[in-house]
Design an enzyme around this catalytic site. Structure first.
Site, mmCIF file in Angstrom:
data_model
loop_
_atom_site.group_PDB
_atom_site.id
_atom_site.type_symbol
_atom_site.label_atom_id
_atom_site.label_comp_id
_atom_site.label_asym_id
_atom_site.label_seq_id
_atom_site.Cartn_x
_atom_site.Cartn_y
_atom_site.Cartn_z
ATOM 1 N N LYS A 9 32.101 56.731 32.243
ATOM 2 C CA LYS A 9 31.007 57.625 31.878
ATOM 3 C C LYS A 9 31.327 59.070 32.279
ATOM 4 O O LYS A 9 32.021 59.279 33.273
ATOM 5 C CB LYS A 9 29.783 57.134 32.660
ATOM 6 C CG LYS A 9 28.492 57.795 32.342
ATOM 7 C CD LYS A 9 27.431 57.236 33.284
ATOM 8 C CE LYS A 9 26.089 57.857 32.984
ATOM 9 N NZ LYS A 9 26.094 59.313 33.075
ATOM 10 N N LYS A 14 36.314 60.371 36.842
ATOM 11 C CA LYS A 14 37.605 60.027 36.215
ATOM 12 C C LYS A 14 38.680 61.067 36.515
ATOM 13 O O LYS A 14 39.775 60.737 36.952
ATOM 14 C CB LYS A 14 37.486 59.963 34.680
ATOM 15 C CG LYS A 14 36.632 58.880 34.128
ATOM 16 C CD LYS A 14 36.539 58.988 32.620
ATOM 17 C CE LYS A 14 35.860 60.248 32.124
ATOM 18 N NZ LYS A 14 34.466 60.399 32.492
ATOM 19 N N LYS A 40 36.005 68.721 27.703
ATOM 20 C CA LYS A 40 35.747 69.659 28.821
ATOM 21 C C LYS A 40 37.038 70.356 29.270
ATOM 22 O O LYS A 40 36.967 71.385 29.956
ATOM 23 C CB LYS A 40 35.162 68.911 30.032
ATOM 24 C CG LYS A 40 33.718 68.497 29.866
ATOM 25 C CD LYS A 40 32.930 68.512 31.181
ATOM 26 C CE LYS A 40 33.468 67.653 32.304
ATOM 27 N NZ LYS A 40 33.365 66.194 32.088
ATOM 28 N N ASP A 125 31.583 57.531 27.476
ATOM 29 C CA ASP A 125 30.209 57.182 27.099
ATOM 30 C C ASP A 125 29.876 57.656 25.694
ATOM 31 O O ASP A 125 28.738 57.620 25.280
ATOM 32 C CB ASP A 125 29.189 57.680 28.119
ATOM 33 C CG ASP A 125 29.328 59.136 28.462
ATOM 34 O OD1 ASP A 125 28.520 59.653 29.232
ATOM 35 O OD2 ASP A 125 30.270 59.773 27.945
HETATM 36 P P1 ADP Z 1 34.570 62.950 35.096
HETATM 37 O O1 ADP Z 1 35.970 63.374 34.891
HETATM 38 O O2 ADP Z 1 34.384 61.470 35.048
HETATM 39 O O3 ADP Z 1 33.599 63.645 34.182
HETATM 40 P P2 ADP Z 1 34.819 64.350 37.633
HETATM 41 O O4 ADP Z 1 36.085 63.757 38.147
HETATM 42 O O5 ADP Z 1 34.876 65.718 37.043
HETATM 43 O O6 ADP Z 1 34.122 63.360 36.589
HETATM 44 O O7 ADP Z 1 33.771 64.291 38.842
HETATM 45 C C1 ADP Z 1 32.454 64.763 38.737
HETATM 46 C C2 ADP Z 1 32.022 65.389 40.059
HETATM 47 O O8 ADP Z 1 31.951 64.393 41.073
HETATM 48 C C3 ADP Z 1 32.984 66.450 40.559
HETATM 49 O O9 ADP Z 1 32.258 67.534 41.071
HETATM 50 C C4 ADP Z 1 33.789 65.727 41.638
HETATM 51 O O10 ADP Z 1 34.267 66.583 42.650
HETATM 52 C C5 ADP Z 1 32.740 64.766 42.193
HETATM 53 N N1 ADP Z 1 33.334 63.533 42.754
HETATM 54 C C6 ADP Z 1 34.104 62.622 42.118
HETATM 55 N N2 ADP Z 1 34.463 61.623 42.947
HETATM 56 C C7 ADP Z 1 33.907 61.902 44.151
HETATM 57 C C8 ADP Z 1 33.912 61.258 45.443
HETATM 58 N N3 ADP Z 1 34.519 60.104 45.630
HETATM 59 N N4 ADP Z 1 33.242 61.870 46.460
HETATM 60 C C9 ADP Z 1 32.603 63.035 46.262
HETATM 61 N N5 ADP Z 1 32.555 63.687 45.086
HETATM 62 C C10 ADP Z 1 33.188 63.127 44.040
HETATM 63 MG MG MG Z 2 36.739 64.656 33.465
#
Ligand code: ADP
Ligand code: MG
Length: 270
Positions: A9, A14, A40, A125
């Site tokens: 999601k 990720k 993004k 998602d």
């Molecule tokens: P996605 O790529 O799935 O959209 P992101 O990797 O960009 O998600 O993460 C979304 C947010 O959550 C970011 O601000 C990231 O720093 C935070 N985040 C991800 N994993 C963790 C974790 N284990 N602990 C704290 N913050 C996290």
């Molecule tokens: Mg991402």
């Protein structure tokens, strides 16, 4: 070398997990390529120390079809080769279609090499054929789904598992496991363990929610680079070692929405 994909999601973690796994593998001396397949364009930010401005699709738009690999492959932490597929402006055009064009271009330019560990970071998602391309066209064979214990994250994970199950019949794509990324909800690890079992797979990691991740993000770095001695970095290294050698790949057995709700109800409340 393995061709893996992280699905999940939006906002689940990720890119953060992918970048830390790539950094951990690079640190061990492996040749790694990370390909962001999310409009993004921020998948590789923690590896590059900036948001990649030259995406595949932007470059094709600006320079036409005759582009070279060095215009779209950017070297990040530990020598990781970073690529962003790119996408249309929000609200204009189809992001999934863009992923198809971008991956075809990467293939044509021989950016994706067999001697490299290749990691695709894909939005999961969106119910759109374009985002299934890394699975459907055999770009990635080992699929990992990043999820927390929240219902909507599990819902997206289950949908992705449906896609993997569908394409497993035609090719080599299999599910490598569920990567739990904690949101600190009640009995989250137990819930994710049970969810994984129901899907005919395993919970291969349970990553704590830790502020060191946010601090590293502010500094545009992975935890591996920012706090190499932290417990969180050790967890990412362990996951990297696991995906590198995992041979226990399965065809998933997705749940109905009612079954999913029941698992959450049974396990989700303390
Ligand atoms: P996605 O790529 O799935 O959209 P992101 O990797 O960009 O998600 O993460 C979304 C947010 O959550 C970011 O601000 C990231 O720093 C935070 N985040 C991800 N994993 C963790 C974790 N284990 N602990 C704290 N913050 C996290
Ligand atoms: Mg991402």
């Amino acid at each position: 070398m393995k061709k893996i994909a992280f699905y999940g999601k939006g906002g689940i973690g990720k890119s953060t997990t992918a970048a830390n796994v790539s950094a951990a593998l690079a640190e061990q001396g492996h040749s790694v390529c990370q390909i962001g397949c999310d409009p993004k364009n921020d998948s590789t930010r923690l590896l590059l120390g900036r948001v990649c401005s030259q995406t595949v699709l932007d470059t094709v738009r600006q320079c036409g079809d005759e582009i070279s690999a060095d215009q779209i492959v950017h070297t990040g932490f530990g020598g990781v080769q970073c690529v962003e597929a790119g996408g249309p402006e929000p609200g204009v055009g189809c992001a999934g279609r863009g992923i198809i064009v971008a991956l075809e271009k990467l293939k044509e330019l021989e950016v994706i090499r067999d001697d490299q560990f290749v990691l695709y970071d894909v939005l999961g998602d969106v119910v759109c054929g374009g985002f299934a391309v890394p699975i459907r066209e055999g770009y990635a064979t080992d699929i990992y789904i990043v999820s927390s214990g929240e219902l909507m994250s599990l819902y997206a994970a289950n949908n992705i598992a449906k896609g993997v199950a569908r394409f497993a019949g035609r090719g080599r794509v299999r599910l490598g496991g569920i990567i739990g990324n904690s949101r600190n909800i009640d009995r989250e690890q137990e819930l994710l363990t049970e969810f994984a079992v129901r899907l005919n797979t395993k919970l291969v990691a349970f990553i704590p929610r830790d502020k060191v991740v946010n601090q590293a993000e502010i500094h545009k770095q992975t935890v591996i680079a920012w706090r190499p001695d932290s417990a969180q970095a050790a967890i990412y290294r362990q996951l990297a070692g696991f995906v590198l050698t995992n041979a226990d790949l399965t065809v998933p057995t997705p749940l109905s929405f009612e079954e999913l709700e029941k698992v959450v109800l049974d396990y989700g409340i303390e």
